[in-house]
Design an enzyme around this catalytic site. Sequence first.
Site, mmCIF file in Angstrom:
data_model
loop_
_atom_site.group_PDB
_atom_site.id
_atom_site.type_symbol
_atom_site.label_atom_id
_atom_site.label_comp_id
_atom_site.label_asym_id
_atom_site.label_seq_id
_atom_site.Cartn_x
_atom_site.Cartn_y
_atom_site.Cartn_z
ATOM 1 N N ARG A 1 62.220 -15.453 -34.953
ATOM 2 C CA ARG A 1 62.411 -14.754 -36.069
ATOM 3 C C ARG A 1 63.243 -15.484 -37.052
ATOM 4 O O ARG A 1 63.321 -15.095 -38.144
ATOM 5 C CB ARG A 1 62.989 -13.249 -35.567
ATOM 6 C CG ARG A 1 62.014 -12.237 -35.009
ATOM 7 C CD ARG A 1 62.805 -11.091 -34.533
ATOM 8 N NE ARG A 1 61.796 -9.910 -34.430
ATOM 9 C CZ ARG A 1 62.176 -8.752 -33.900
ATOM 10 N NH1 ARG A 1 63.315 -8.668 -33.765
ATOM 11 N NH2 ARG A 1 61.060 -7.809 -33.760
ATOM 12 N N LYS B 1 61.366 0.563 -25.389
ATOM 13 C CA LYS B 1 61.950 1.636 -26.356
ATOM 14 C C LYS B 1 60.861 2.961 -26.336
ATOM 15 O O LYS B 1 60.264 3.077 -27.189
ATOM 16 C CB LYS B 1 61.712 0.794 -27.479
ATOM 17 C CG LYS B 1 62.939 -0.176 -27.823
ATOM 18 C CD LYS B 1 62.735 -0.885 -29.383
ATOM 19 C CE LYS B 1 63.200 -2.349 -29.416
ATOM 20 N NZ LYS B 1 62.318 -2.979 -30.216
ATOM 21 N N GLY C 1 59.655 -8.533 -30.932
ATOM 22 C CA GLY C 1 60.561 -9.622 -30.422
ATOM 23 C C GLY C 1 60.214 -9.874 -28.880
ATOM 24 O O GLY C 1 59.882 -11.063 -28.765
ATOM 25 N N GLY D 1 57.710 -1.924 -33.774
ATOM 26 C CA GLY D 1 57.800 -0.425 -34.405
ATOM 27 C C GLY D 1 57.058 -0.704 -35.734
ATOM 28 O O GLY D 1 56.255 0.271 -36.214
HETATM 29 P P1 ADP Z 1 59.265 -5.346 -27.982
HETATM 30 O O1 ADP Z 1 60.839 -6.026 -28.206
HETATM 31 O O2 ADP Z 1 58.285 -6.431 -27.903
HETATM 32 O O3 ADP Z 1 59.063 -4.425 -29.302
HETATM 33 P P2 ADP Z 1 60.639 -3.536 -26.248
HETATM 34 O O4 ADP Z 1 61.782 -4.139 -26.599
HETATM 35 O O5 ADP Z 1 60.109 -2.063 -26.648
HETATM 36 O O6 ADP Z 1 59.356 -4.703 -26.920
HETATM 37 O O7 ADP Z 1 60.512 -3.591 -24.748
HETATM 38 C C1 ADP Z 1 61.124 -4.957 -23.896
HETATM 39 C C2 ADP Z 1 61.625 -4.886 -22.876
HETATM 40 O O8 ADP Z 1 61.044 -3.802 -21.875
HETATM 41 C C3 ADP Z 1 62.013 -5.785 -21.856
HETATM 42 O O9 ADP Z 1 63.071 -6.276 -22.046
HETATM 43 C C4 ADP Z 1 61.301 -5.383 -20.633
HETATM 44 O O10 ADP Z 1 62.405 -6.047 -19.502
HETATM 45 C C5 ADP Z 1 61.471 -4.109 -20.531
HETATM 46 N N1 ADP Z 1 60.591 -3.432 -19.573
HETATM 47 C C6 ADP Z 1 59.157 -3.576 -19.556
HETATM 48 N N2 ADP Z 1 58.600 -2.816 -18.361
HETATM 49 C C7 ADP Z 1 59.695 -2.459 -17.715
HETATM 50 C C8 ADP Z 1 59.802 -1.738 -16.725
HETATM 51 N N3 ADP Z 1 58.792 -1.235 -15.940
HETATM 52 N N4 ADP Z 1 61.092 -1.074 -16.173
HETATM 53 C C9 ADP Z 1 62.200 -1.462 -17.202
HETATM 54 N N5 ADP Z 1 62.113 -2.402 -18.290
HETATM 55 C C10 ADP Z 1 60.948 -2.800 -18.347
HETATM 56 MG MG MG Z 2 62.826 -5.470 -27.699
#
Ligand code: ADP
Ligand code: MG
Length: 404
Positions: free
Chosen positions: A45, A206, A359, A382
Site C-alpha cells: 500500500r 471483519k 490488505g 471493503g
Molecule cells: P482484508 O485485510 O484482506 O480485508 P480482513 O482484515 O477482513 O481481510 O481479515 C484478515 C484477518 O482475518 C487475518 O488477520 C486472519 O488471521 C483473520 N482470520 C481469517 N480466518 C480466521 C479465523 N477462522 N479465525 C480467526 N481469524 C481469522
Molecule cells: Mg485486514
Amino acid sequence: MISNITYMSGVKSLKEIDVTGQRVLIRVDFNVPMDAQLNISDDSRIRAALPTINYCIDHNACSITLVSHLGNPKGDYDPRFSLKHIQKRLERLLEKRVEFVEDFEASKAEIASCSLERVFLLENIRFYEGEKKNDPELSRKLGEICDVYVNDAFGTSHRKHASTYGITDYVDTCVAGFLMMKEIAAFNKALEKPMHPIALVVGGAKISSKITLLSAVMPKIDKLIIGGAMSNTFLRALGYDMQASLYEDAFVETAKQVLEDATLHKVKIYLPVDVVITNSVDHPVDVKVVPAQDVLEGFQAVDIGPATVKLFSEAIELSNTIIWNGPMGIYEIEKFSKGTYKIASAIGDCYAYTIVGGGDTADAVEKAGEKENFSFISTGGGASLELLEGKILPGFECLDRLEA
Ligand code: ADP
Ligand code: MG
C-alpha cells in the site's frame, strides 16, 4: 443509464492540474498489515502511493502533506497505531526525507508555509475523533493547510470521513491520485461487461462490516464462496456449535438472511465442509481436521480443511470472473495458512479475470507466491465489495469532475 464505475471514471485526476508551487495534501492509504512486533509485513500500500507522491515532487509542489489512518484505534493516541512506524520505510522508498508531524494543528504554520519543498507525514488521522464522524471542524482544519487535495486512498474511498470526504468542502481543487484511477480502471475491466459465472470469494475477520454487503451484491454474482472467520458466522446460522471460534452472534440473523437472498437470486453458496481446529492459537500443538459440524469443545476453527479446499477449488475453476477478499484462515500462522495459500493457487491457476482486494488478502497472495498470477491486486477490500454492489464510492463522488 451509466454505471457507477463509468461515473467514477469521470473524476479529474492529478494529471489534469498544475501543482507547481502548490501546497498539496494527499490522502493516502498507509494502513499496512503489521506483525505483533509492529514490523510492516507487506508494504504494497505504501508502494502503491509512490507514483502520486513522486509526481507532486517532480512537478515542484512546494509542500506535500501525507494523511492516512492505520488500523482502527479506539479513542485517541495509542502507540501501536502510530504512523511513526511507517516513516522510515517511506523515506527509503521515496529516497527523500519525510518529516513526521505529531500534531498538525500545532505545526500548522510550518506545514502551511510554502518556503521549501518538504514532505510531511501526519500522525494517524483516526486519533482525531472528528475523522470518522466526518466532522466539519476537522475537515476545515485539514483544508487550511493545503491548496490542492488529492485523494489516493482507494482502500478507504468507501468511507465518508473528514480526510476522505469532508475536506473537499474546504479546498478549491480536489482530484484523484494515480492509484485511485488505476483501481477504477481495473474494476471497470472486470465489472463493466463481466464474464459469467462470477464468483465472489469472501473470508477474513471483519465480519460485521462486510456481511451486510453480501445481500446487496447477490444480484451481480453467480457464486458466493465463504471461508475464514466469516464462514463461522454462517456455520453458526446453520445451527452448528462453533465453540470457541471467532464469529459474531449479533450477525447470525444477517447470515441467515444472506442465505435466503442467495436462494432468491439463484446464487450458489459454498461453505466449509471441514475445518482445521485448535485449542490454542498461540501454542498450536493440538490441531485437528474435523467436519464443520464437529468442532470440539474448547476448540476453534482457524482454517478451512482439505475437503473444503477441494470443493472451493472446483467451484473457482468453473468461474470466469473471480473477486476475492478475506483470507480463509489465520494465514499469519504457518499451521493455519494452508487453506488460504491453496485457494490463492486455485484462483491464480484460473484463466478467469481475477481480482484480489484487501490488505491481508493481498499480503497472503504475495506470501503464497501467486501475485503474478492474478489479473489485478487491489488495495481495497471493503471498497471493492461496495463497487461490486454498484455504489458510487464517496471518496470519488466528492472530487472535481472532468468537463463534459
Ligand atoms: P482484508 O485485510 O484482506 O480485508 P480482513 O482484515 O477482513 O481481510 O481479515 C484478515 C484477518 O482475518 C487475518 O488477520 C486472519 O488471521 C483473520 N482470520 C481469517 N480466518 C480466521 C479465523 N477462522 N479465525 C480467526 N481469524 C481469522
Ligand atoms: Mg485486514
